[in-house]
Design a protein around this motif. Structure first.
Motif, PDB file in Angstrom:
ATOM      1  N   VAL A  76       3.192   4.522   9.947  1.00 12.54           N
ATOM      2  CA  VAL A  76       1.975   4.067   9.268  1.00 12.54           C
ATOM      3  C   VAL A  76       2.216   2.698   8.649  1.00 12.54           C
ATOM      4  CG1 VAL A  76       0.371   4.534   7.389  1.00 12.54           C
ATOM      5  CG2 VAL A  76       1.170   6.412   8.841  1.00 12.54           C
ATOM      6  N   GLN A  77       1.282   1.798   8.929  1.00 13.62           N
ATOM      7  CA  GLN A  77       1.366   0.449   8.375  1.00 13.62           C
ATOM      8  C   GLN A  77       0.217   0.157   7.407  1.00 13.62           C
ATOM      9  OE1 GLN A  77       2.306  -2.428  11.354  1.00 13.62           O
ATOM     10  NE2 GLN A  77       2.338  -4.118   9.924  1.00 13.62           N
ATOM     11  N   ALA A  78      -0.949   0.762   7.640  1.00 10.62           N
ATOM     12  CA  ALA A  78      -2.087   0.561   6.736  1.00 10.62           C
ATOM     13  C   ALA A  78      -2.983   1.793   6.780  1.00 10.62           C
ATOM     14  CB  ALA A  78      -2.889  -0.675   7.140  1.00 10.62           C
ATOM     15  N   VAL A  79      -3.552   2.120   5.629  1.00  9.48           N
ATOM     16  CA  VAL A  79      -4.469   3.259   5.512  1.00  9.48           C
ATOM     17  C   VAL A  79      -5.623   2.836   4.630  1.00  9.48           C
ATOM     18  CG1 VAL A  79      -4.787   5.618   4.673  1.00  9.48           C
ATOM     19  CG2 VAL A  79      -2.590   4.949   5.659  1.00  9.48           C
ATOM     20  N   LEU A  80      -6.826   3.213   5.032  1.00  6.81           N
ATOM     21  CA  LEU A  80      -7.990   3.005   4.179  1.00  6.81           C
ATOM     22  C   LEU A  80      -8.897   4.221   4.326  1.00  6.81           C
ATOM     23  CD1 LEU A  80      -9.142   0.921   2.231  1.00  6.81           C
ATOM     24  CD2 LEU A  80     -10.495   0.037   4.113  1.00  6.81           C
ATOM     25  N   ARG A  81      -9.160   4.886   3.200  1.00  7.29           N
ATOM     26  CA  ARG A  81     -10.034   6.064   3.193  1.00  7.29           C
ATOM     27  C   ARG A  81     -11.256   5.742   2.356  1.00  7.29           C
ATOM     28  NH1 ARG A  81     -10.906  10.638   0.005  1.00  7.29           N
ATOM     29  NH2 ARG A  81      -9.257  10.044  -1.455  1.00  7.29           N
ATOM     30  N   ASP A  82     -12.433   5.896   2.970  1.00  5.10           N
ATOM     31  CA  ASP A  82     -13.663   5.631   2.233  1.00  5.10           C
ATOM     32  C   ASP A  82     -13.828   6.683   1.135  1.00  5.10           C
ATOM     33  OD1 ASP A  82     -15.961   4.262   1.534  1.00  5.10           O
ATOM     34  OD2 ASP A  82     -16.828   4.325   3.535  1.00  5.10           O
ATOM     35  N   VAL A  83     -14.650   6.385   0.180  1.00  5.68           N
ATOM     36  CA  VAL A  83     -14.776   7.176  -1.041  1.00  5.68           C
ATOM     37  C   VAL A  83     -15.030   8.666  -0.786  1.00  5.68           C
ATOM     38  CG1 VAL A  83     -16.118   7.442  -3.171  1.00  5.68           C
ATOM     39  CG2 VAL A  83     -15.604   5.163  -2.298  1.00  5.68           C
TER      40      VAL A  83
END
Length: 165
Positions: free
Chosen positions: A65-72
């Motif tokens: 894993v290099q980047a993670v973005l989880r919406d609200v």
């Protein structure tokens, strides 16, 4: 000058004795943290524009894993699903939907491999013809919609990928 020739001669002798060749070391292309972040952000924003709360996970060419973005409002489980979709891309080298279609005969077995999930929503990230990672998206009402968001994200950085040296 004589010392230079002696040093080169010794180096050549050592190389021939030890079996060292130019093929013993390879150069590997890797994406930057900024590129991984931009792909994750563009994936979430693409789904958000269509009304979906998702998680996007970008992995490197090794599946880390290099980047993670989880919406609200994306459920916490979408992280693992997105990560495992991206890992399926690293394993196969193709979109997870293509892997699923091509290997329906082993799909159920592959889904039992720890860290791999053969579902739609994982897309390869290629820079100048080299696989540098993958993005997995999860949370839209269907893997085909997750894949659309991932593809839109790749499209936003395609010029950067095309001209990566």
């Amino acid at each position: 000058m004589r010392w230079s020739l002696k040093i080169l001669g010794c180096a050549a002798l050592v190389a021939s004795v030890s079996g060292v060749s130019a093929n013993d070391v390879i150069n590997v292309k890797r994406m930057t943290m900024e590129l991984a972040r931009d792909i994750a952000t563009a994936s979430v924003e693409a789904c958000r524009a269509d009304g979906y709360q998702v998680t996007a996970v970008v992995v490197d060419r090794s599946g880390d894993v290099q980047a993670v973005l989880r919406d609200v409002l994306a459920p916490r489980f979408t992280y693992q699903i997105a990560r495992d979709k991206a890992a399926a891309v690293i394993l196969s080298g193709v979109k997870s939907s293509v892997f699923r279609a091509n290997r329906e005969d082993i799909r159920m077995e592959m889904n039992h491999v720890d860290g791999i999930l053969v579902l739609e929503g994982g897309v390869p990230i290629e820079a100048a013809g080299y696989l540098v990672g993958a993005v997995g998206v999860s949370g839209a009402p269907g893997g085909h919609l997750d894949e659309v968001c991932a593809l839109k994200a790749i499209e936003t950085v395609q010029e950067r990928l095309d001209f990566a040296m």
